[in-house]
Design a protein around this motif. Structure first.
Motif, PDB file in Angstrom:
ATOM      1  N   LEU A 142      37.759  27.666  36.718  1.00 14.54           N
ATOM      2  CA  LEU A 142      38.755  28.330  37.555  1.00 14.54           C
ATOM      3  C   LEU A 142      40.128  27.670  37.446  1.00 14.54           C
ATOM      4  CD1 LEU A 142      36.799  29.088  40.846  1.00 14.54           C
ATOM      5  CD2 LEU A 142      37.209  30.588  38.894  1.00 14.54           C
ATOM      6  N   SER A 143      40.322  26.830  36.438  1.00 14.68           N
ATOM      7  CA  SER A 143      41.584  26.099  36.337  1.00 14.68           C
ATOM      8  C   SER A 143      42.560  26.747  35.363  1.00 14.68           C
ATOM      9  CB  SER A 143      41.314  24.653  35.904  1.00 14.68           C
ATOM     10  OG  SER A 143      40.620  24.629  34.670  1.00 14.68           O
ATOM     11  N   ASP A 144      42.167  27.827  34.705  1.00 12.29           N
ATOM     12  CA  ASP A 144      43.028  28.459  33.693  1.00 12.29           C
ATOM     13  C   ASP A 144      43.806  29.622  34.301  1.00 12.29           C
ATOM     14  OD1 ASP A 144      42.023  26.690  31.825  1.00 12.29           O
ATOM     15  OD2 ASP A 144      40.363  28.021  31.283  1.00 12.29           O
ATOM     16  N   LEU A 145      44.718  29.300  35.209  1.00 11.55           N
ATOM     17  CA  LEU A 145      45.585  30.305  35.802  1.00 11.55           C
ATOM     18  C   LEU A 145      46.920  30.256  35.067  1.00 11.55           C
ATOM     19  CD1 LEU A 145      44.845  29.725  39.611  1.00 11.55           C
ATOM     20  CD2 LEU A 145      43.637  31.187  37.991  1.00 11.55           C
ATOM     21  N   ASP A 146      47.323  31.369  34.478  1.00 13.65           N
ATOM     22  CA  ASP A 146      48.502  31.327  33.616  1.00 13.65           C
ATOM     23  C   ASP A 146      49.631  32.235  34.077  1.00 13.65           C
ATOM     24  OD1 ASP A 146      47.309  33.735  33.047  1.00 13.65           O
ATOM     25  OD2 ASP A 146      46.612  33.140  31.055  1.00 13.65           O
ATOM     26  N   THR A 147      49.518  32.860  35.233  1.00 12.49           N
ATOM     27  CA  THR A 147      50.614  33.668  35.759  1.00 12.49           C
ATOM     28  C   THR A 147      50.736  33.441  37.269  1.00 12.49           C
ATOM     29  OG1 THR A 147      49.234  35.607  36.257  1.00 12.49           O
ATOM     30  CG2 THR A 147      50.198  35.463  34.021  1.00 12.49           C
ATOM     31  N   SER A 148      51.929  33.712  37.791  1.00 12.78           N
ATOM     32  CA  SER A 148      52.139  33.582  39.242  1.00 12.78           C
ATOM     33  C   SER A 148      51.260  34.559  40.015  1.00 12.78           C
ATOM     34  CB  SER A 148      53.607  33.824  39.576  1.00 12.78           C
ATOM     35  OG  SER A 148      54.432  32.840  38.988  1.00 12.78           O
ATOM     36  N   ALA A 149      51.027  35.732  39.424  1.00 12.34           N
ATOM     37  CA  ALA A 149      50.189  36.726  40.089  1.00 12.34           C
ATOM     38  C   ALA A 149      48.769  36.205  40.274  1.00 12.34           C
ATOM     39  CB  ALA A 149      50.181  38.027  39.293  1.00 12.34           C
ATOM     40  N   GLN A 150      48.237  35.515  39.259  1.00 17.57           N
ATOM     41  CA  GLN A 150      46.888  34.960  39.381  1.00 17.57           C
ATOM     42  C   GLN A 150      46.840  33.867  40.450  1.00 17.57           C
ATOM     43  OE1 GLN A 150      45.597  33.647  35.534  1.00 17.57           O
ATOM     44  NE2 GLN A 150      45.182  35.728  34.795  1.00 17.57           N
ATOM     45  N   VAL A 151      47.877  33.034  40.496  1.00 17.61           N
ATOM     46  CA  VAL A 151      47.918  31.970  41.502  1.00 17.61           C
ATOM     47  C   VAL A 151      47.913  32.564  42.907  1.00 17.61           C
ATOM     48  CG1 VAL A 151      49.257  30.052  42.430  1.00 17.61           C
ATOM     49  CG2 VAL A 151      49.091  30.374  39.956  1.00 17.61           C
ATOM     50  N   LEU A 152      48.757  33.566  43.132  1.00 18.54           N
ATOM     51  CA  LEU A 152      48.822  34.179  44.454  1.00 18.54           C
ATOM     52  C   LEU A 152      47.566  34.987  44.765  1.00 18.54           C
ATOM     53  CD1 LEU A 152      52.565  35.329  44.563  1.00 18.54           C
ATOM     54  CD2 LEU A 152      51.523  33.262  45.517  1.00 18.54           C
ATOM     55  N   GLY A 153      46.950  35.540  43.715  1.00 18.22           N
ATOM     56  CA  GLY A 153      45.698  36.257  43.923  1.00 18.22           C
ATOM     57  C   GLY A 153      44.598  35.341  44.429  1.00 18.22           C
ATOM     58  N   TRP A 154      44.506  34.152  43.820  1.00 19.56           N
ATOM     59  CA  TRP A 154      43.522  33.183  44.285  1.00 19.56           C
ATOM     60  C   TRP A 154      43.876  32.658  45.680  1.00 19.56           C
ATOM     61  CZ3 TRP A 154      38.767  32.311  42.830  1.00 19.56           C
ATOM     62  CH2 TRP A 154      38.364  32.694  41.550  1.00 19.56           C
TER      63      TRP A 154
END
Length: 328
Positions: free
Chosen positions: A269-281
């Motif tokens: 779960l550490s491969d977040l590559d966009t701001s949208a993914q970060v905010l989604g999590w």
């Protein structure tokens, strides 16, 4: 009479004042000036004063007005039961028995004895049973007061937890704003620019945005969960307090959840590559607070279910209060 405003407009106060007026009309029928009548009048005046008093935060927290109002009302009820003429006494049997069934356990000897006597007398209270009825009514009233005390204690515990969580959320927000690198919510991608909640570098707004997203998700999930929460006629707004707990819990869980992902606490779960993914999590972790607060909701409903009054009626039991063989 003071203007009805603020806490005096709460429904429990209006119900109490209406009941006090009813008790006053009954007490006015006894003008012999006996110590029992004078004492009942003093209790009734104290109940009226407490119910019509000015609201305060200290009083709302301690429940002083509620306890003083109903404790004095209960004293007047007992006094009226002692004062009733023998001809009017039989019709109080059902009321006293209902109180006992609501608040006293099935093995309580006062409740059991009263049931036996009333079942053998077609539910009517006899003058010989007046003392037993008085004792049973007093015990039922004390048990009812203790139910409200437990409800208030639970509500205060939830309020304290909500305040503590809110302070934690504010502390994270301040630290994140003053030292963006201290609470770094950005995810490094070797093949692209880092993914942060705002932009591609740590920002003073990162924690604020994450907490806002987590709080929003928690409020949405909490709104859905309201279908399982029932209103209450008790003088403490426990359902609202339970709903408020979810908001700071969602904000804090969103930040802590992203920190755990960043620390590779959960593999994959550490491969977040966009701001949208970060905010989604962040939204997902904010909604996940429901897994914990749901248990608190269930405990709250259990506490509410144990607070009984005349509007609740008497729950059905396996055995009727008067078996056929005792009612003959």
């Amino acid at each position: 009479m003071q203007d009805v405003a603020g806490e005096k407009a709460f429904s429990w106060r209006q119900r109490a004042l209406a009941y006090i007026a009813e008790l006053q009309s009954q007490l006015d029928g006894y003008s012999d000036g006996s110590p029992l009548v004078n004492g009942a009048q003093r209790h009734l005046d104290a109940a009226r004063e407490a119910a019509a008093g000015r609201a305060s935060l200290r009083g709302a927290w301690s429940g002083l007005a509620v306890d003083r109002t109903w404790a004095n009302i209960n004293k007047v009820e007992v006094a009226l039961l002692k004062l009733l003429p023998d001809a009017e006494l039989p019709w109080w049997g059902s009321d006293v028995l209902a109180r006992a069934l609501q608040h006293l356990g099935p093995q309580d000897p006062r409740r059991v004895k009263l049931e036996e006597h009333l079942c053998g007398q077609d539910g009517k209270l006899s003058p010989q049973d007046r003392t037993l009825a008085v004792i049973t009514l007093q015990a039922s009233n004390i048990a009812a007061q203790q139910e409200k005390v437990r409800l208030r204690s639970f509500r205060n515990t939830i309020l304290t937890s909500t305040i503590i969580l809110a302070l934690v959320a504010v502390a994270l927000l301040v630290v994140g704003a003053l030292h963006p690198h201290a609470i770094n919510l950005c995810f490094d991608d070797p093949k692209a620019a880092p993914a942060c909640p705002v932009g591609t570098a740590p920002s003073t707004w990162d924690v604020a945005i994450v907490e806002l997203v987590g709080l929003s998700a928690a409020s949405l999930v909490g709104a859905i969960g309201l279908r399982h929460i029932y209103g209450t006629s008790a003088p403490y707004t426990l359902p609202i307090v339970l709903a408020l707990l979810k908001l700071p819990a969602g904000a804090v869980s969103a930040v802590i959840g992203l920190m755990l992902v960043q620390a590779r606490f959960v593999p994959g779960l550490s491969d977040l590559d966009t701001s949208a993914q970060v905010l989604g999590w962040a939204a997902l972790f904010g909604a996940a607070q429901q897994l914990i607060t749901r248990l608190v909701d269930e405990q709250g409903q259990n506490v509410l279910s144990n607070v009984r009054d005349a509007s609740r009626g008497v729950e059905k039991t396996a055995e009727p209060p008067c078996p056929p063989d005792l009612g003959r």
